[in-house]
Design a protein around this motif. Structure first.
Motif, PDB file in Angstrom:
ATOM      1  N   ILE A  98       2.968   5.827  -3.116  1.00  0.00           N
ATOM      2  CA  ILE A  98       4.094   6.567  -3.695  1.00  0.00           C
ATOM      3  C   ILE A  98       3.933   6.670  -5.211  1.00  0.00           C
ATOM      4  O   ILE A  98       4.133   7.735  -5.803  1.00  0.00           O
ATOM      5  CB  ILE A  98       5.440   5.904  -3.318  1.00  0.00           C
ATOM      6  N   SER A 113       0.835  -1.211   0.000  1.00  0.00           N
ATOM      7  CA  SER A 113       0.000   0.000   0.000  1.00  0.00           C
ATOM      8  C   SER A 113       0.869   1.260   0.000  1.00  0.00           C
ATOM      9  O   SER A 113       0.500   2.283  -0.593  1.00  0.00           O
ATOM     10  CB  SER A 113      -0.954   0.007   1.190  1.00  0.00           C
ATOM     11  N   ILE A 114       2.019   1.232   0.657  1.00  0.00           N
ATOM     12  CA  ILE A 114       2.931   2.375   0.652  1.00  0.00           C
ATOM     13  C   ILE A 114       3.507   2.569  -0.750  1.00  0.00           C
ATOM     14  O   ILE A 114       3.584   3.691  -1.255  1.00  0.00           O
ATOM     15  CB  ILE A 114       4.067   2.181   1.693  1.00  0.00           C
ATOM     16  N   LYS A 115       3.861   1.456  -1.394  1.00  0.00           N
ATOM     17  CA  LYS A 115       4.392   1.520  -2.758  1.00  0.00           C
ATOM     18  C   LYS A 115       3.339   2.102  -3.705  1.00  0.00           C
ATOM     19  O   LYS A 115       3.643   2.965  -4.541  1.00  0.00           O
ATOM     20  CB  LYS A 115       4.816   0.127  -3.215  1.00  0.00           C
TER      21      LYS A 115
END
Length: 150
Positions: A8, A3-5
Protein backbone atom coordinates in the motif's frame (compact mmCIF):
# COMPACT_ATOMS: atom_id res chain seq x y z
CA UNK A 1 0.13 -8.05 7.16
CA UNK A 2 3.45 -6.25 6.86
CA UNK A 3 3.70 -7.07 3.14
CA UNK A 4 0.22 -5.61 2.52
CA UNK A 5 1.21 -2.43 4.37
CA UNK A 6 4.41 -2.19 2.28
CA UNK A 7 2.45 -2.75 -0.93
CA UNK A 8 0.00 0.00 0.00
CA UNK A 9 2.84 2.41 0.85
CA UNK A 10 4.58 1.53 -2.43
CA UNK A 11 1.33 2.13 -4.33
CA UNK A 12 0.84 5.46 -2.57
CA UNK A 13 4.40 6.59 -3.41
CA UNK A 14 3.96 5.43 -6.99
CA UNK A 15 0.71 7.39 -7.36
CA UNK A 16 2.24 10.53 -5.83
CA UNK A 17 5.22 10.31 -8.22
CA UNK A 18 2.91 9.79 -11.18
CA UNK A 19 0.78 12.78 -10.23
CA UNK A 20 3.87 14.96 -9.78
CA UNK A 21 5.27 13.88 -13.19
CA UNK A 22 1.91 14.59 -14.78
CA UNK A 23 1.76 18.02 -13.15
CA UNK A 24 5.26 18.86 -14.44
CA UNK A 25 4.30 17.71 -17.94
CA UNK A 26 1.18 19.89 -17.91
CA UNK A 27 3.10 22.92 -16.64
CA UNK A 28 5.69 22.45 -19.42
CA UNK A 29 2.93 22.09 -22.03
CA UNK A 30 1.24 25.27 -20.80
CA UNK A 31 4.55 27.18 -20.78
CA UNK A 32 5.29 25.95 -24.30
CA UNK A 33 1.85 26.99 -25.56
CA UNK A 34 2.24 30.44 -23.98
CA UNK A 35 5.64 30.88 -25.63
CA UNK A 36 4.26 29.79 -29.02
CA UNK A 37 1.43 32.29 -28.65
CA UNK A 38 3.81 35.12 -27.68
CA UNK A 39 6.16 34.28 -30.56
CA UNK A 40 3.36 34.22 -33.13
CA UNK A 41 1.78 37.41 -31.78
CA UNK A 42 5.14 39.18 -31.84
CA UNK A 43 5.80 38.02 -35.42
CA UNK A 44 2.42 39.49 -36.41
CA UNK A 45 3.21 42.79 -34.66
CA UNK A 46 6.54 43.00 -36.50
CA UNK A 47 4.83 42.31 -39.83
CA UNK A 48 2.33 45.09 -39.15
CA UNK A 49 5.16 47.51 -38.38
CA UNK A 50 6.93 46.51 -41.60
CA UNK A 51 3.66 47.09 -43.43
CA UNK A 52 3.20 50.56 -41.98
CA UNK A 53 6.81 51.45 -42.76
CA UNK A 54 6.52 50.19 -46.32
CA UNK A 55 3.15 51.84 -46.93
CA UNK A 56 4.38 55.21 -45.69
CA UNK A 57 7.53 55.01 -47.78
CA UNK A 58 5.58 53.85 -50.84
CA UNK A 59 3.04 56.68 -50.55
CA UNK A 60 5.87 59.17 -50.15
CA UNK A 61 7.72 57.86 -53.23
CA UNK A 62 4.64 57.73 -55.47
CA UNK A 63 3.36 61.11 -54.37
CA UNK A 64 0.08 59.66 -53.10
CA UNK A 65 0.67 61.33 -49.78
CA UNK A 66 0.44 65.10 -49.65
CA UNK A 67 2.74 65.22 -46.67
CA UNK A 68 6.25 63.89 -46.58
CA UNK A 69 6.92 61.16 -44.03
CA UNK A 70 8.79 62.60 -41.10
CA UNK A 71 12.28 61.12 -40.69
CA UNK A 72 11.65 60.89 -36.97
CA UNK A 73 8.54 58.73 -37.55
CA UNK A 74 10.57 56.35 -39.72
CA UNK A 75 13.32 56.24 -37.11
CA UNK A 76 10.76 55.45 -34.39
CA UNK A 77 9.21 52.65 -36.46
CA UNK A 78 12.64 51.17 -37.20
CA UNK A 79 13.56 51.28 -33.52
CA UNK A 80 10.31 49.55 -32.53
CA UNK A 81 10.94 46.86 -35.15
CA UNK A 82 14.48 46.35 -33.87
CA UNK A 83 13.32 46.04 -30.26
CA UNK A 84 10.57 43.61 -31.15
CA UNK A 85 12.98 41.49 -33.22
CA UNK A 86 15.37 41.33 -30.27
CA UNK A 87 12.53 40.24 -28.01
CA UNK A 88 11.43 37.69 -30.62
CA UNK A 89 14.94 36.28 -30.77
CA UNK A 90 14.98 35.91 -26.99
CA UNK A 91 11.58 34.21 -26.93
CA UNK A 92 12.68 31.79 -29.65
CA UNK A 93 15.80 30.90 -27.67
CA UNK A 94 13.70 30.41 -24.53
CA UNK A 95 11.33 28.19 -26.52
CA UNK A 96 14.28 26.12 -27.71
CA UNK A 97 15.39 25.63 -24.10
CA UNK A 98 11.91 24.77 -22.77
CA UNK A 99 10.89 22.20 -25.36
CA UNK A 100 13.97 21.30 -27.40
CA UNK A 101 12.53 22.61 -30.66
CA UNK A 102 13.76 25.27 -33.04
CA UNK A 103 11.87 27.80 -35.09
CA UNK A 104 12.67 28.33 -38.75
CA UNK A 105 13.73 31.97 -39.19
CA UNK A 106 12.19 32.06 -42.68
CA UNK A 107 8.76 30.46 -42.34
CA UNK A 108 8.34 30.50 -38.54
CA UNK A 109 7.39 26.81 -38.26
CA UNK A 110 8.33 24.85 -35.15
CA UNK A 111 10.41 21.69 -35.63
CA UNK A 112 12.60 19.24 -33.75
CA UNK A 113 16.09 20.52 -33.03
CA UNK A 114 17.68 17.60 -34.90
CA UNK A 115 16.64 18.90 -38.35
CA UNK A 116 19.34 20.28 -40.64
CA UNK A 117 16.81 21.76 -43.07
CA UNK A 118 13.32 23.09 -42.45
CA UNK A 119 10.84 20.47 -43.69
CA UNK A 120 8.38 23.22 -44.73
CA UNK A 121 10.50 25.77 -46.61
CA UNK A 122 13.86 24.02 -47.03
CA UNK A 123 16.01 26.64 -45.30
CA UNK A 124 19.19 25.31 -43.77
CA UNK A 125 19.00 25.44 -40.00
CA UNK A 126 22.59 26.25 -39.13
CA UNK A 127 24.74 27.06 -36.17
CA UNK A 128 23.88 30.76 -36.43
CA UNK A 129 20.33 29.79 -35.42
CA UNK A 130 21.40 27.93 -32.29
CA UNK A 131 22.79 30.68 -30.05
CA UNK A 132 23.22 30.46 -26.30
CA UNK A 133 20.22 30.11 -24.01
CA UNK A 134 18.26 33.29 -23.38
CA UNK A 135 16.19 34.41 -20.46
CA UNK A 136 13.25 36.58 -21.44
CA UNK A 137 11.48 38.08 -18.49
CA UNK A 138 8.03 39.53 -18.12
CA UNK A 139 9.80 42.87 -17.52
CA UNK A 140 11.16 42.72 -21.07
CA UNK A 141 7.66 42.05 -22.39
CA UNK A 142 6.24 44.96 -20.38
CA UNK A 143 9.00 47.26 -21.66
CA UNK A 144 8.08 46.50 -25.26
CA UNK A 145 4.38 47.01 -24.54
CA UNK A 146 5.17 50.40 -22.99
CA UNK A 147 7.09 51.40 -26.11
CA UNK A 148 4.04 50.48 -28.21
CA UNK A 149 1.88 52.86 -26.20
CA UNK A 150 4.08 55.85 -27.06
Amino acid sequence: MESIKNAILYGKDFCEDTVENLRETIVTAVDTAKLQYKINALRNEINVLYSVLGRDKYMEETGESAEKTDGEEIKTLCERIKQKEELLSGLEKQYRVVCGKVICPDCGKFMSDNYTFCPWCGRRIGEEDSDEEADVTEDALLEIREIDEL
